[in-house]
Every structure is written in C-alpha cells, then in structure tokens.
Design an enzyme around this catalytic site. Structure first.
Site: not given
Lengths: 272, 468
Positions: B58-60, B124, B126, B199, B203
C-alpha cells in the site's frame, strides 16, 4: 380496583430504560422490543377494561389518563413504523410512563353523566379526538425539543462528537422537521373537531352557550396558536427552529388546558 | 509451519525508502517475479525455505507474509530478511528498517494491520480491501496454501469484528467524508439533494466523489474558467460519475443557489464570494429549506456571519478540522478495546495452528487402523463396496474419541506426552510418514520432490530424536 395493573407496563418501560443503559446495539434492539411488549401489555389491559365496562358512562378519570397513555404510544408506534425512527420511542416512553403514574395516583373522579344518548356518543368522540390530537402534538413537542437541541449543536459546532453515532442515523434535522409538520397537519383537524364538540357539550351541559369558561378560552388560544403555525408553514414555508418553538409553546398550552380542566376548574369541564 | 512477516511501514521508514520498495512491486508481474525469487530461496541443504507467500503493498507499507517450511530455522528467517534488503536496496545496512515478526507476533501484527490499527489514520477502511487484494493475488499466483488461506480468512474475520464491535471506524476522519456525514445530520437522505461546487480543486473532487457515493445525483460545478471545470470533470471522474455532473457558467452560480441544498466552496479567491446579504434573499426564496454551506478554501470564501441566519449551516475547514481531531482521539481510545478483540482472535488462530501438529499423528493412526481392518475384513467380505463402507464406519467409530483426545492434547504443552503414548501404543513412528507430506511432494516438480523426500526423512529422524 385494577389500578395496580397500570404498574405492569410502567415496570416494563422502566426496565427497558435500564436495558438501554447498556450501550451496545443488541441492547438497543432489546429496548425496542421491550417497549413494544409494554405497549402490548397496555393494549391488553385496555381491552380488558373495555370488555368489563364497555363504553358505559360514568367513567373514572384514571381510565382516561390510562387511555391517553395508550393512544400516545399507539400514535408513536405507528409513526415510528412509517418513518423508521424507532429512536423516538426513547423520548416518548417517559411521557407515557408519567401518564401511567398519574393514572395510578389520580383520585377517583367521575365524569358527570350526560343526559341524552346522542350526547354520550359525542362525549366519547370528543375524548377520543382530543386525545389523539394531543398525542400527536406531544410527539411534535418531543420532536421539536430534539430539533432545537440538535440544531444548536450543529450551529455552535461544539461537541460534535455526540453527532457521530451511526446507530442513530435517524437524527437529522430535515426528518425531525418533517415529522413535526406531519404531526401538526394530522393533529390539527382532530383538535379542531374535538374542541367544537367540547364547546357543544359544555353548552348543552350548562344549558347556555354564552358562559365563558377558562377551559374554553385556553383551548381556543391553543387552537389559535396551532392554526397560525399551520398557516405559516403552509403559506410561507416556516420551518426549522421557529416552527419547533411554536410547537413547544402550543404543547405547553395544551398541558395548561388539561391542568385547568382537571385540577383548577373541574366543575367547568363537567366533572363532579 | 512458522509464520514470518517481514516488511516496512510508515513508522520504520521514510517515504523515499517506501517508494523504492513499492516501485519494485508496482505491477503484478514485478510482484510475481519477486515472489518466485523468494520461493526459490534454499537453505544449506538445498531445501526450500518458504512454502507460501503473499505480498501486501500500500502507500504506507510493504509486507511479505510467509509460511515457512518445517525445517526452516531462525537462521533461515534472517537469510530471507537479508535477501529482501538486498533485493530492494542493494544495501545490507537498510536491513534495519525492515521489521520481522514470527508466529504469534506475526499473526498479531497481521490482524492489527487488517483491523486498521496500524494505519497512519487509525480505522481507515481501505487497508482491508488492499489486504484482500494481496490475498487474491497470492491465490492467483498459486503461492497461497492451506495455511495462509486460514490466516487471511481469520484476519478478515477479525477486522470485521473489530469494525462492528468497536467505534473505531464510526466517526469520520477525513474532511471530505466529514462533510458528507455532516450533511447527513441535516438532510434526510441525500438522493434528491442538489450540490453546487464552486471551484475545481482536489478537495472539491474528493468531497464530490463522496457525495456521489452517498447517493447525490445532481451536482453543478462552476469555475471562473469554464474550460478548467470541463477538464476537471473529464480527468477526475469516472464515466458513471460524470453523468451526475454538470458544468455551469460561473456567472450563473448565484442563480443556482436557491435550487442547491449543499454548496461546496473551494475557489482560490481572496475575498468572500458569498456574503451575508447574498444569502438572506436566497433562504427566503428557498422557503426556509435548510442550506448547508461548506467552505473548504483557504482563505475563506464564505462570510462566517452567514452561520447566524436561521436554517443556514456553514462549516469552514477549521470547524471540520476540529471535528476530525476529536474523532481521531475517539479512535485512539477505541483502539484499546480493539486490541482485546485482536488478542482473542490471535489466540484462536494459534490454537488452530497448534492443533495442526496433531494432524500427522491422526493421519498415520487412521491409516494404520484402516489397513488392519481392510486386510482382516477382506477375508469375510468379498464385495468391495460393502467392505469399504464397513472399514470406514468402523475406523470412524473406533477412532473418534482418540482423535478428539489427540486434538485436545496438542493444544496444551503437556499434551506431547499423550501424543507420545499414542505413538508408542500403535508403533506409529517407525512406519508411514505423514500423508500430508507425500501429497505435497507429488505437487511439486520432480526435481523438488527429490530434495523434499530427502528432507522428509531427515525431518522424521529429527522428530524421533526430539520425541526421545
């Protein structure tokens, strides 16, 4: 006689609150079942009374209060069923419990027998309509209180932690407001016809239409408040907090009128 | 039969190191290449070190969850770790950023990861999906066997229990999700609500995606340069999401306000776009229907005074931030409760693992009895079918209680004595080696089978020595 029976649903409701204190989902479900059990119990007691006495007048006041508690519960359960908001039970049960306690302690007062037969039917309808209307307004009152509490929390942005309870997803402002509105729309006709019948009954009881009685004044004020509220909501789209405040004031007046009729001026309301 | 986890995560390494690793594991092909290489690792006597493996990236974190062979010792574990460090960094020094867990610790670590207690943001959701992905991939590569299957399923189960029984994932901790949650406190269902996004920023994108996930079907997007808004929609959303999105001209946003229930503002403007006196007529036109404004821009684009108007709710990035902070605290507290649940699951899994020790004994006992019965009964029963039925039912009936006893005794440390007694009583050691092994041998290539067979006899010798 039979008064002790009122304590059975009361005990069930109190027990259901103890169960609710355990903060997990299972006990919350169990709480709902217990409340239903209490309601069934109330229904059985009510039907038993009906079987013994029928619609015969005079009727004891405590029966009325008990009947009131039953109607209140019935209305809320039907509401909860249609709107999937069982959590309202949590707030309405104390009101029902208070009713049951009053029914247990209230003195044995009779309603003065009304002479003609047609009047007897009108009297029963009057009681029924007023009680259903009052129950709906009581629900609106509770919902308004929750609304104001909830809205303040969202507006002030403090203590938002309490907002995050997934098990009570029913807590949203729009739904609360809708329930409030529906209670008003449905309850208002009941109250209106009920009051008209009440005035008719009192005039036939006192043989004159013109005597001004406190009960009539206060119920007319209540009616007027609700009429204004309904008008504002329908025509101008009054919503939210102000509507909730209106609902609360209206219900306090209802309580006052009930107090007036039962305790301060019972004679004017046809009690002996 | 030992579980080994080697890996690195956001606590032990910096982003560059994690990046180096994840680059080499980016595609399934790269991962397959790496796992094949790991599976080819041998000890001094040329036996395979690792039996099953799954790779989680994973990204971490990047983790390798392995089931080691029977004969792999502590040295083998370090060899694997060295190999991994060399594979990714060409530098043995880097070995120290890798952590290594064995058996119970490994199981606990995996369960903690699955329950999202080890994540950067506790709770989290995911990570569970990523873990499932890793497991599915291992199944596809055929690198996952009975052991990892059980381990992963137990991990998923544990994560689910933690999720439902604690409030670890109850409160939102990301701005976009918090915005959705807040609007659910105000509106009764989001399906028929209209969202206006001012906008086109990152986010805003995340929040809109969340809104779509929760059923919003009507979203207008206004940006000062319409071109950018169109590109934004084109690039950031999937086809299905695009059907809900409409780009409108920026000059029209004010006209759109009375029809919108939720307004998301994330423009780069330096001044207020929505002022107090702008909103007053809007709320009248809306017949006092609630209006929810979310200002996720910095500096703020919506006048904070607006919150004072009845039936208008304004949240800026600070308010949501505070809310999230609270929730993170809540999650940390819930994590303690979750640990108990995890420990219980670890206990269950370790029990299962211990009970596996009894399996070879049970199998050889069954085989022995079966063979005896077969040879004896064949004298009296000629019909093969009937004989089989008789043999099977007799074996089951005879061995039911002993099997239970063996399974039970394998769970406690003193149980080895009972197993020893069973073995001595039936003279099990001398003959057939566990069937399980034979099966495994037949599965592997002939070349491997040879080495495996050798190692098997060694294993048995060792075992006899041990028992003695």
């Amino acid at each position: 006689m039979f008064k002790e029976l009122y304590l059975i649903p009361l005990v069930i409701y109190i027990f259901s609150y103890i169960v609710f204190a355990f903060k997990d989902k299972k006990s919350h479900k169990f709480f709902v079942y217990l409340v239903y059990a209490g309601f069934i119990c109330q229904t059985i007691i009510f039907l038993t009374f009906l079987g013994i006495k029928g619609f015969a007048v005079p009727v004891h006041i405590d029966r009325f209060v008990f009947f009131n508690a039953w109607i209140l519960m019935l209305v809320v359960i039907i509401f909860g069923f249609f709107y999937k908001v069982e959590y309202i039970l949590l707030y309405i049960t104390p009101l029902v419990a208070v009713n049951l306690i009053i029914a247990f302690f209230v003195p044995h007062v009779h309603v003065r027998p009304v002479m003609e037969n047609t009047d007897r039917i009108i009297l029963l309808t009057h009681i029924l309509l007023i009680l259903i209307g009052d129950s709906l307004f009581a629900l609106a009152f509770i919902v308004s209180l929750i609304y104001i509490f909830q809205e303040r929390k969202i507006k002030s942005k403090k203590n938002l932690k309490i907002l995050d309870m997934p098990s009570r997803s029913g807590y949203n402002l729009e739904l609360l407001d809708n329930i409030n509105y529906i209670c008003l729309k449905v309850g208002f006709p009941f109250i209106t016809i009920g009051i008209v019948m009440g005035i008719y009954l009192s005039s036939s009881l006192f043989k004159t239409f013109l005597i001004v009685k406190p009960i009539e004044i206060i119920s007319l004020i209540t009616w007027f408040i609700y009429a204004v509220l309904l008008h504002e909501r329908m025509a101008k789209g009054l919503r939210g907090k102000r509507a909730a405040v209106f609902g609360i004031i209206g219900f306090i007046l209802i309580l006052a009128s009930l107090g007036f009729s039962f305790y301060f001026f019972p004679a004017f309301h046809g009690f002996e | 039969m030992d579980i080994l986890i080697i890996g690195l995560n956001h606590k032990t390494s910096n982003i560059n190191e994690r990046e180096t690793v994840s680059k080499k594991l980016l595609t399934p092909e790269l991962r397959l290449e790496f796992t094949t290489k790991l599976l080819e690792l041998k000890d001094e006597s040329g036996r395979q070190l690792i039996k099953e493996i799954a790779v989680l990236t994973t990204c971490n974190r990047s983790e390798f969850i392995m089931n080691l062979s029977y004969w792999t010792q502590g040295k083998g574990g370090h060899a694997i770790k060295n190999y991994i460090a060399k594979y990714f960094f060409d530098d043995l020094e880097k070995e120290k950023i890798l952590y290594m867990y064995l058996n119970e610790d490994a199981v606990r670590h995996l369960f903690t990861v699955a329950s999202s207690l080890d994540s950067m943001i506790i709770g989290e959701p995911q990570i569970l999906g990523q873990l499932k992905g890793a497991y599915n991939e291992a199944c596809r590569f055929n690198t996952s066997g009975q052991f990892l299957n059980k381990l992963f399923h137990k991990a998923f189960n544990c994560a689910k229990t933690v999720r439902t029984e604690t409030k670890i994932a109850a409160s939102p901790v990301s701005v976009s999700y918090a915005a959705v949650e807040l609007s659910r406190k105000i509106f009764n269902g989001l399906e028929d609500k209209k969202v206006l996004l001012l906008g086109a920023g990152e986010m805003g994108k995340l929040t809109v995606k969340h809104f779509i996930k929760y059923g919003v079907k009507n979203i207008n997007i206004a940006n000062r340069t319409a071109e950018k808004a169109r590109n934004f929609v084109e690039e950031s959303f999937e086809d299905k999401e695009k059907t809900y999105l409409h780009v409108i001209d920026f000059s029209e946003y004010y006209k759109n306000l009375p029809n919108s229930d939720i307004v998301l503002c994330s423009t780069g403007s330096e001044d207020y776009i929505l002022k107090y006196e702008d909103i007053l007529p809007v709320i009248k036109m809306r017949k006092q229907k609630p209006l929810f404004l979310i200002d996720i821009s910095m500096p703020r684009n919506i006048d904070p005074e607006i919150n004072k108007i009845p039936n208008v709710y304004l949240f800026d990035i600070d308010d949501i931030g505070k809310m999230i902070e609270n929730n993170i605290e809540v999650r940390k507290r819930e994590a303690d409760a979750a640990l108990d649940l995890i420990n219980a699951s670890v206990g269950e899994f370790m029990n299962w693992k211990e009970s596996l020790n009894a399996v070879p004994v049970i199998i050889s006992l069954r085989n022995k009895i079966k063979n005896l019965l077969e040879s004896e009964l064949s004298r009296y029963i000629t019909d093969e079918k009937e004989k089989d039925i008789a043999v099977n039912s007799l074996t089951n009936k005879l061995l039911h209680e002993p099997t239970m006893l063996i399974k039970k005794s394998s769970l406690n440390p003193d149980g080895i004595n009972s197993i020893k007694t069973v073995k001595a009583l039936f003279n099990l050691d001398a003959e057939d080696c566990p069937e399980v092994f034979k099966k495994r041998i037949s599965e592997t290539t002939p070349e491997n089978a040879k080495t495996a067979e050798e190692s098997l006899s060694e294993y048995n010798e060792n075992k006899i020595k041990l028992v003695k």
